[in-house]
Design a protein around this motif. Structure first.
Motif, PDB file in Angstrom:
ATOM      1  N   THR A 198       0.838  -1.197   0.000  1.00  0.00           N
ATOM      2  CA  THR A 198       0.000   0.000   0.000  1.00  0.00           C
ATOM      3  C   THR A 198       0.875   1.251   0.000  1.00  0.00           C
ATOM      4  OG1 THR A 198      -1.512  -1.288   1.354  1.00  0.00           O
ATOM      5  CG2 THR A 198      -2.009   1.026   1.134  1.00  0.00           C
ATOM      6  N   ARG A 201       3.683   1.656  -1.385  1.00  0.00           N
ATOM      7  CA  ARG A 201       4.166   1.865  -2.751  1.00  0.00           C
ATOM      8  C   ARG A 201       3.080   2.512  -3.618  1.00  0.00           C
ATOM      9  NH1 ARG A 201       7.488  -2.750  -5.987  1.00  0.00           N
ATOM     10  NH2 ARG A 201       8.044  -1.501  -7.759  1.00  0.00           N
ATOM     11  N   ASP A 217       6.256 -13.882  -0.668  1.00  0.00           N
ATOM     12  CA  ASP A 217       5.891 -12.613  -1.276  1.00  0.00           C
ATOM     13  C   ASP A 217       5.687 -12.746  -2.786  1.00  0.00           C
ATOM     14  OD1 ASP A 217       5.269 -10.026  -1.648  1.00  0.00           O
ATOM     15  OD2 ASP A 217       7.266  -9.213  -1.279  1.00  0.00           O
ATOM     16  N   ILE A 219     -13.763 -10.843  -3.427  1.00  0.00           N
ATOM     17  CA  ILE A 219     -12.551 -11.174  -4.194  1.00  0.00           C
ATOM     18  C   ILE A 219     -11.549 -10.029  -4.081  1.00  0.00           C
ATOM     19  CG2 ILE A 219     -11.620 -11.522  -6.541  1.00  0.00           C
ATOM     20  CD1 ILE A 219     -14.300 -12.894  -7.241  1.00  0.00           C
ATOM     21  N   ILE A 220     -12.035  -8.817  -4.291  1.00  0.00           N
ATOM     22  CA  ILE A 220     -11.111  -7.677  -4.292  1.00  0.00           C
ATOM     23  C   ILE A 220     -10.613  -7.392  -2.868  1.00  0.00           C
ATOM     24  CG2 ILE A 220     -12.405  -5.485  -4.050  1.00  0.00           C
ATOM     25  CD1 ILE A 220     -10.242  -6.360  -7.024  1.00  0.00           C
ATOM     26  N   ARG A 221     -11.460  -7.665  -1.870  1.00  0.00           N
ATOM     27  CA  ARG A 221     -11.028  -7.455  -0.482  1.00  0.00           C
ATOM     28  C   ARG A 221      -9.892  -8.424  -0.139  1.00  0.00           C
ATOM     29  NH1 ARG A 221     -15.733  -8.051   2.774  1.00  0.00           N
ATOM     30  NH2 ARG A 221     -16.414  -6.111   1.852  1.00  0.00           N
ATOM     31  N   GLU A 222     -10.087  -9.659  -0.565  1.00  0.00           N
ATOM     32  CA  GLU A 222      -9.038 -10.660  -0.298  1.00  0.00           C
ATOM     33  C   GLU A 222      -7.754 -10.295  -1.043  1.00  0.00           C
ATOM     34  OE1 GLU A 222     -10.601 -14.575  -1.047  1.00  0.00           O
ATOM     35  OE2 GLU A 222     -12.167 -14.265   0.440  1.00  0.00           O
ATOM     36  N   HIS A 223      -7.925  -9.766  -2.244  1.00  0.00           N
ATOM     37  CA  HIS A 223      -6.745  -9.368  -3.024  1.00  0.00           C
ATOM     38  C   HIS A 223      -5.989  -8.241  -2.316  1.00  0.00           C
ATOM     39  CE1 HIS A 223      -4.183  -8.140  -6.319  1.00  0.00           C
ATOM     40  NE2 HIS A 223      -4.564  -6.902  -6.063  1.00  0.00           N
ATOM     41  N   THR A 224      -6.723  -7.212  -1.895  1.00  0.00           N
ATOM     42  CA  THR A 224      -6.044  -6.059  -1.264  1.00  0.00           C
ATOM     43  C   THR A 224      -5.376  -6.474   0.044  1.00  0.00           C
ATOM     44  OG1 THR A 224      -8.131  -5.384  -0.279  1.00  0.00           O
ATOM     45  CG2 THR A 224      -7.471  -4.247  -2.284  1.00  0.00           C
ATOM     46  N   GLU A 225      -6.031  -7.386   0.755  1.00  0.00           N
ATOM     47  CA  GLU A 225      -5.429  -7.834   2.016  1.00  0.00           C
ATOM     48  C   GLU A 225      -4.129  -8.589   1.775  1.00  0.00           C
ATOM     49  OE1 GLU A 225      -8.368  -9.774   4.434  1.00  0.00           O
ATOM     50  OE2 GLU A 225      -9.417  -7.872   4.733  1.00  0.00           O
ATOM     51  N   ALA A 226      -4.080  -9.313   0.647  1.00  0.00           N
ATOM     52  CA  ALA A 226      -2.841 -10.043   0.335  1.00  0.00           C
ATOM     53  C   ALA A 226      -1.796  -9.105  -0.262  1.00  0.00           C
ATOM     54  CB  ALA A 226      -3.150 -11.169  -0.642  1.00  0.00           C
ATOM     55  N   ALA A 227      -2.258  -8.170  -1.122  1.00  0.00           N
ATOM     56  CA  ALA A 227      -1.306  -7.312  -1.848  1.00  0.00           C
ATOM     57  C   ALA A 227      -0.707  -6.212  -0.981  1.00  0.00           C
ATOM     58  CB  ALA A 227      -1.996  -6.689  -3.052  1.00  0.00           C
ATOM     59  N   ARG A 228      -1.430  -5.780   0.048  1.00  0.00           N
ATOM     60  CA  ARG A 228      -0.946  -4.637   0.830  1.00  0.00           C
ATOM     61  C   ARG A 228       0.394  -4.912   1.523  1.00  0.00           C
ATOM     62  NH1 ARG A 228      -5.364  -4.691   5.811  1.00  0.00           N
ATOM     63  NH2 ARG A 228      -4.518  -6.559   6.794  1.00  0.00           N
ATOM     64  N   SER A 229       0.687  -6.188   1.763  1.00  0.00           N
ATOM     65  CA  SER A 229       1.937  -6.518   2.447  1.00  0.00           C
ATOM     66  C   SER A 229       3.052  -6.907   1.485  1.00  0.00           C
ATOM     67  CB  SER A 229       1.703  -7.669   3.417  1.00  0.00           C
ATOM     68  OG  SER A 229       0.652  -7.354   4.270  1.00  0.00           O
ATOM     69  N   SER A 230       2.724  -6.986   0.215  1.00  0.00           N
ATOM     70  CA  SER A 230       3.746  -7.415  -0.753  1.00  0.00           C
ATOM     71  C   SER A 230       4.637  -6.236  -1.160  1.00  0.00           C
ATOM     72  CB  SER A 230       3.060  -7.985  -1.990  1.00  0.00           C
ATOM     73  OG  SER A 230       4.000  -8.161  -3.007  1.00  0.00           O
ATOM     74  N   ARG A 231       5.933  -6.532  -1.263  1.00  0.00           N
ATOM     75  CA  ARG A 231       6.878  -5.478  -1.643  1.00  0.00           C
ATOM     76  C   ARG A 231       6.896  -5.255  -3.154  1.00  0.00           C
ATOM     77  NH1 ARG A 231       9.924  -3.571   2.282  1.00  0.00           N
ATOM     78  NH2 ARG A 231       9.905  -4.713   4.233  1.00  0.00           N
ATOM     79  N   ASN A 232       6.314  -6.206  -3.887  1.00  0.00           N
ATOM     80  CA  ASN A 232       6.418  -6.133  -5.356  1.00  0.00           C
ATOM     81  C   ASN A 232       5.170  -5.601  -6.035  1.00  0.00           C
ATOM     82  OD1 ASN A 232       8.893  -7.478  -4.979  1.00  0.00           O
ATOM     83  ND2 ASN A 232       7.786  -9.412  -4.862  1.00  0.00           N
ATOM     84  N   VAL A 233       4.334  -4.900  -5.286  1.00  0.00           N
ATOM     85  CA  VAL A 233       3.083  -4.407  -5.873  1.00  0.00           C
ATOM     86  C   VAL A 233       3.375  -3.530  -7.090  1.00  0.00           C
ATOM     87  CG1 VAL A 233       1.200  -2.770  -5.445  1.00  0.00           C
ATOM     88  CG2 VAL A 233       1.674  -4.539  -3.802  1.00  0.00           C
TER      89      VAL A 233
END
Lengths: 249, 179
Positions: free
Chosen positions: A91, A93, A223, B98-112
């Motif tokens: 987020t 980023r 990740d 679906i989008i809630r689950e996606h954002t919850e997973a993506a928010r912690s990823s460094r490669n967004v």
């Protein structure tokens, strides 16, 4: 008389807010915010002293401190961003890209204005400049809030209070600068002045004691962003297929 | 005067749409409460896909119409509309999930990736908008009317495509309307 009462009430609330900040050690957690409050307290006192001097001295003091306040406010927005998204690099980023985009748009608009009329900056009044800066601040806050909501970023009570109070303050300022005449002590002037102690009270209520920020980062050890995106795409594709079946012959 | 008239018509249209939307929303909400247990069993995305095929299929409609009973036809139409509205709401909720689950997973990823996220968000908005339009269309004319409309549109587009193909063939053969 009413202005004086509001002024002193604000100073008293700022002193209490700062004292509580030191007492609960929230100052360490949110150093920029408490610097901002110290600055506002100092600004109130300086303005009070300048008020006793000539009108010209007060005017210069007012605008110098006002612009410094706007600059400090930008750092408060950055602190909100830093603290809220410390555990959420994804987020962070996204928010960084959005803020950079907004900054470039603002810069582009200023450059376009200068291109069309090279003297606009000289002719612009202090109020117009403040309005432009506050608008940028407001839009940045809005973008941050949308990012926080979209990515369901959990907030602690303290941070929520800072964000809520500062957003309220900036929104009010933008509305005042847009709709109200800059001079005269009319009803809305007092209403706006009285709203500042309300913002301070909001901060005081939220920052009375230290509350742990519930940052539950579910960081994937692998990740694998690609996998996350692929799963979401597939699921959305299924939903689309389902909707197509509803109308498809 | 014309502006006032247009404003009046616009206001009426918006009011009508709101009324339709509100009525449908209330009906669907009531049904949603009643059928909560049924919904629990429909959580699978593939299951809901099959259900869509069934709800919007004209097969049942033809069967009921064949009975020749006006009351039965009316009852079937009412029920089918309610079920279709419920299905749209359920699908819409699933898309949100679906989008809630996606954002919850993506928010912690460094490669967004900003653009990927933006595209996914665009797709999400498109699907939600489709659900909204579907809801309004079912509310206005029922699930079968919607399918009929889509079939009509497909026939029209097929007709245009045929005409275009004929025209292209004629042009290629050197024929011109002037002779």
């Amino acid at each position: 008389m009413l202005s004086q009462a509001i002024w002193w009430a604000s100073i008293a609330l700022e002193v209490v807010l700062l004292s509580r900040g030191f007492w609960t050690r929230l100052v360490r957690q949110y150093p920029v915010f408490y610097c901002y409050i110290s600055f506002v307290l100092l600004q109130d006192l300086v303005r009070y002293l300048a008020h006793g001097q000539s009108e010209r001295v007060y005017e210069i003091t007012y605008w110098a401190t006002e612009f410094l306040g706007v600059a400090m406010g930008c750092f408060v927005v950055l602190e909100i961003y830093r603290v809220a998204l410390a555990a959420f690099p994804g987020t962070a980023r996204m928010a960084r890209t959005v803020l950079l985009f907004l900054f470039l748009v603002a810069l582009g608009a200023a450059a376009a204005n200068t291109w069309n009329d090279s003297e606009w900056l000289i002719r612009a009044t202090a109020l117009q400049v403040e309005f432009s800066l506050r608008t940028i601040q407001g839009v940045s806050l809005l973008a941050l809030v949308i990012s926080f909501l979209f990515y369901s970023i959990p907030f602690g009570r303290n941070l929520r209070g800072i964000l809520l109070g500062y957003t309220l303050f900036v929104t009010e300022r933008i509305l005042i600068l847009t709709f109200l005449p800059p001079q005269g002590h009319h009803f809305w002037f007092y209403a706006y002045s009285a709203s500042y102690p309300v913002v301070l009270s909001l901060w005081l209520a939220h920052l009375w004691s230290y509350k742990v920020c519930p940052q539950t980062s579910n960081r994937d050890p692998e990740d694998d962003y690609g996998r996350i995106v692929a799963t979401t795409r597939r699921r959305l594709q299924n939903a689309r297929g389902s909707l197509r079946k509803a109308v498809g012959p | 005067m014309i502006t006032l008239g247009a404003l009046g018509i616009g206001f009426l249209l918006v009011s009508l749409l709101l009324l339709i939307g509100l009525k449908g929303l209330l009906t669907a909400r009531e049904l949603e409460q009643e059928c909560a247990s049924v919904q629990d069993g429909l959580e699978g995305e593939l299951g809901i896909m099959e259900l869509a095929e069934r709800i919007f299929s004209p097969a049942d409609w033809k069967l009921i119409q064949g009975q020749g009973s006006v009351e039965l036809t009316e009852l079937f139409r009412r029920e089918r509309r309610a079920v279709a509205l419920l299905w749209v709401r359920h699908t819409s909720r699933q898309i949100r999930q679906i989008i809630r689950e996606h954002t919850e997973a993506a928010r912690s990823s460094r490669n967004v990736d900003f653009w990927t996220e933006l595209r996914l968000f665009g797709r999400y908005l498109e699907l939600r908008l489709t659900c909204g339009m579907l809801y309004a269309a079912i509310q206005a004319g029922g699930p079968l009317w919607l399918r009929g409309l889509a079939m009509h549109a497909q026939e029209l587009s097929r007709g245009i495509a045929d005409a275009q193909a004929t025209f292209r063939a004629a042009t290629r053969a050197g024929y011109s309307p002037q002779g």
